[in-house]
Design a protein around this motif. Structure first.
Motif, PDB file in Angstrom:
ATOM      1  N   THR A 100     -25.221  23.489  50.458  1.00 36.26           N
ATOM      2  CA  THR A 100     -26.569  23.447  49.902  1.00 36.26           C
ATOM      3  C   THR A 100     -26.963  24.798  49.299  1.00 36.26           C
ATOM      4  OG1 THR A 100     -27.058  21.984  51.752  1.00 36.26           O
ATOM      5  CG2 THR A 100     -28.918  22.723  50.430  1.00 36.26           C
ATOM      6  N   LEU A 101     -26.741  25.862  50.065  1.00 28.29           N
ATOM      7  CA  LEU A 101     -27.178  27.179  49.579  1.00 28.29           C
ATOM      8  C   LEU A 101     -26.453  27.597  48.305  1.00 28.29           C
ATOM      9  CD1 LEU A 101     -27.653  29.426  52.734  1.00 28.29           C
ATOM     10  CD2 LEU A 101     -29.391  28.436  51.250  1.00 28.29           C
ATOM     11  N   THR A 102     -25.130  27.401  48.260  1.00 23.77           N
ATOM     12  CA  THR A 102     -24.406  27.844  47.058  1.00 23.77           C
ATOM     13  C   THR A 102     -24.807  27.004  45.847  1.00 23.77           C
ATOM     14  OG1 THR A 102     -22.558  26.700  48.099  1.00 23.77           O
ATOM     15  CG2 THR A 102     -22.299  29.053  47.724  1.00 23.77           C
ATOM     16  N   ASN A 103     -25.124  25.718  46.066  1.00 24.61           N
ATOM     17  CA  ASN A 103     -25.578  24.911  44.942  1.00 24.61           C
ATOM     18  C   ASN A 103     -26.967  25.325  44.482  1.00 24.61           C
ATOM     19  OD1 ASN A 103     -23.528  23.043  44.082  1.00 24.61           O
ATOM     20  ND2 ASN A 103     -23.688  22.097  46.096  1.00 24.61           N
ATOM     21  N   LEU A 104     -27.804  25.752  45.425  1.00 27.57           N
ATOM     22  CA  LEU A 104     -29.166  26.173  45.066  1.00 27.57           C
ATOM     23  C   LEU A 104     -29.178  27.561  44.430  1.00 27.57           C
ATOM     24  CD1 LEU A 104     -31.412  25.132  48.107  1.00 27.57           C
ATOM     25  CD2 LEU A 104     -31.412  24.187  45.787  1.00 27.57           C
ATOM     26  N   ILE A 105     -28.524  28.507  45.101  1.00 25.13           N
ATOM     27  CA  ILE A 105     -28.607  29.905  44.651  1.00 25.13           C
ATOM     28  C   ILE A 105     -27.647  30.198  43.495  1.00 25.13           C
ATOM     29  CG2 ILE A 105     -28.422  32.327  45.421  1.00 25.13           C
ATOM     30  CD1 ILE A 105     -29.104  31.414  48.225  1.00 25.13           C
ATOM     31  N   GLN A 106     -26.558  29.465  43.435  1.00 27.67           N
ATOM     32  CA  GLN A 106     -25.539  29.651  42.400  1.00 27.67           C
ATOM     33  C   GLN A 106     -25.103  31.108  42.234  1.00 27.67           C
ATOM     34  OE1 GLN A 106     -26.707  27.377  38.881  1.00 27.67           O
ATOM     35  NE2 GLN A 106     -25.938  25.681  40.085  1.00 27.67           N
ATOM     36  N   THR A 227     -25.853  35.158  49.881  1.00 25.85           N
ATOM     37  CA  THR A 227     -25.882  33.709  50.095  1.00 25.85           C
ATOM     38  C   THR A 227     -25.183  33.357  51.410  1.00 25.85           C
ATOM     39  OG1 THR A 227     -25.659  33.488  47.715  1.00 25.85           O
ATOM     40  CG2 THR A 227     -25.356  31.489  49.014  1.00 25.85           C
ATOM     41  N   GLN A 322     -17.918  28.415  40.521  1.00 22.67           N
ATOM     42  CA  GLN A 322     -18.985  28.886  39.621  1.00 22.67           C
ATOM     43  C   GLN A 322     -18.496  30.049  38.748  1.00 22.67           C
ATOM     44  OE1 GLN A 322     -22.110  29.624  42.468  1.00 22.67           O
ATOM     45  NE2 GLN A 322     -22.730  27.479  42.540  1.00 22.67           N
TER      46      GLN A 322
END
Ligand code: ASP
Length: 416
Positions: A100-106, A227, A322
């Motif tokens: 979740t965090l890596t998808n949100l914060i990118q 992150t 990413q």
């Protein structure tokens, strides 16, 4: 200083280590020339060697005593199921936080990596496939598994032997049980003596970490580090305490206090295996978990249950995707979740093992090794602080597992 509780001694030692390490770093001392530096870091190395020396005998004797002490097959099966359920559930929670965090914060979008020529990630040794992790659990030769520090193999053999001992009759059973029990007591005594040296060892380890870490690399991947640190914080400060409270109704702070020495040791050594002796002591003496339960849950937990590492595997691979500019499909993300779980199980409890295992996950989603190697090179350069943090999360989850399972078996904890 010796009348202070061990965890305070360790924390003070850490603070002194940071100051001394900082002095070395900023005074521009040539570390290879300094005798003082060599002496201080040798203290850390000696401490880690002592811990490592005791790991194999400790795992071996404690699992055999634990398993044969549990006695009946039904209870063994019940403990086994509970333990695995706990390991898998908490690791999956951690992975979902990472996802979740890596998808949100990118954190990987727009990162320009510094050339990482000096870090040759291709030399890192990785298992070929997720299935290999399972196959590797069965050692070809238990003695060589012990000699090579192959913990999964050792654990498998010890559980098997312990279970076989419970099925023996008469004097064979009683002789073997009391032999391994006495050996285990002796190893625990050695462990206690080694742990008394923790503050001195930690001083050496922290001094070395601070004195040798350069800072340029950190800037390029700062958001990535942040992150992961945020994810680990959520897991250790929210998820694990919540699970603990819901299942035991005990204030989690009491548990954290009981585990302080183990958490500080995990942070300083970056090794769950090296921390195992301290974790076992804290869980038995401060939390009051029985020998049977702690001997069953903890040695396995130190190798198999790595929430922090699981979170890191998942977040790390999404970061890589990413940086490479690859959009992941749902299927790929799902593959990442499952392989991250397997990779955390297969990772050894030693420094940077989690980073090495990332190759398994990147291969599972089909990234090109050459591109990945450069990124992982950079990740390796900044791995230490993240490794310290995730190792602390790993052993905290093990200790909470031991407490929760002990509670479910009706044990009285925390001198209640
Ligand atoms: N150092 C970690 C541990 O021992 C494993 C990892 O690198 O994530 O638990």
């Amino acid at each position: 200083m010796t009348s202070l509780k061990l965890h305070w001694q360790i924390l003070i030692a850490m603070a002194i280590g940071i100051v001394i390490g900082g002095l070395f770093q900023y005074s521009g001392t040539d570390l290879s020339e300094s005798n003082t530096y060599a002496f201080i870091t040798a203290l850390g190395t000696i401490f880690v060697r002592l811990l490592k020396m005791i790991i194999v005998p400790l795992i071996f004797t404690s699992i055999i005593t634990g398993v044969s002490g549990i006695g009946d097959g039904a209870k063994l099966g019940r403990l086994g199921v509970k333990t695995l359920l706990y390991y898998i559930t908490t690791s999956l929670f951690a992975i979902v936080i990472g996802l979740t965090l890596t998808n949100l914060i990118q954190p990987g979008i727009g990162v320009n990596l510094p050339t990482a020529d000096s870090f040759d990630a291709s030399k890192l040794n990785t298992p070929g496939s997720p299935a290999e992790i399972l196959i590797r659990m069965i050692p070809l030769n238990p003695i060589s598994a012990a000699a090579k520090g192959d913990m999964l193999g050792l654990i498998f053999f010890a559980i098997f032997l312990g279970a076989a001992i419970t099925q023996l009759k008469g004097e064979h059973k009683s002789q073997l049980t009391s032999f391994f029990d006495s050996l285990f007591q002796a190893i625990m005594r050695m462990t206690e003596i080694i742990i008394k040296l923790a503050p001195i060892g930690v001083l050496g380890l922290i001094t070395k970490t601070v004195a040798t870490s350069g800072f340029e690399m950190f800037a390029a991947v700062g958001i990535y580090m942040l992150t992961i640190a945020t994810g680990l914080s959520i897991h250790i400060l929210v998820v694990l305490p919540l699970i603990f409270f819901l299942l035991t109704r005990v204030n989690p702070i009491i548990h954290f206090k009981a585990m302080a020495s183990a958490m500080a040791t995990a942070f300083s050594t970056s090794s769950s295996s090296a921390t195992l002796p301290v974790t076992m002591r804290c869980v038995r003496e401060n939390a009051g978990v029985s020998n049977e339960t702690s001997s069953f849950v903890l040695p396995m937990g130190a190798t198999v249950n790595m929430d922090g590492t699981a979170l890191y595997e998942c977040a790390g691979v999404i970061f890589i995707s990413q940086v490479l500019g690859v959009d992941l499909t749902m299927t790929q993300q799902f593959t990442i979740v499952i392989t991250a779980l397997l990779a955390s199980i297969g990772a050894a409890g030693i420094p940077s093992a989690g980073l090495v295992m990332i190759f398994i996950v990147t291969q599972a989603v089909g990234f090109d090794d050459a591109d990945v190697a450069i990124i992982i090179g950079t990740m390796l350069a900044v791995d230490r602080p993240l490794d310290m943090f995730r190792t602390m999360v790993n052993i905290t989850s093990d200790s909470i597992g031991a407490a929760v399972i002990a509670h479910s078996e009706g044990e009285k904890l925390y001198n209640s």
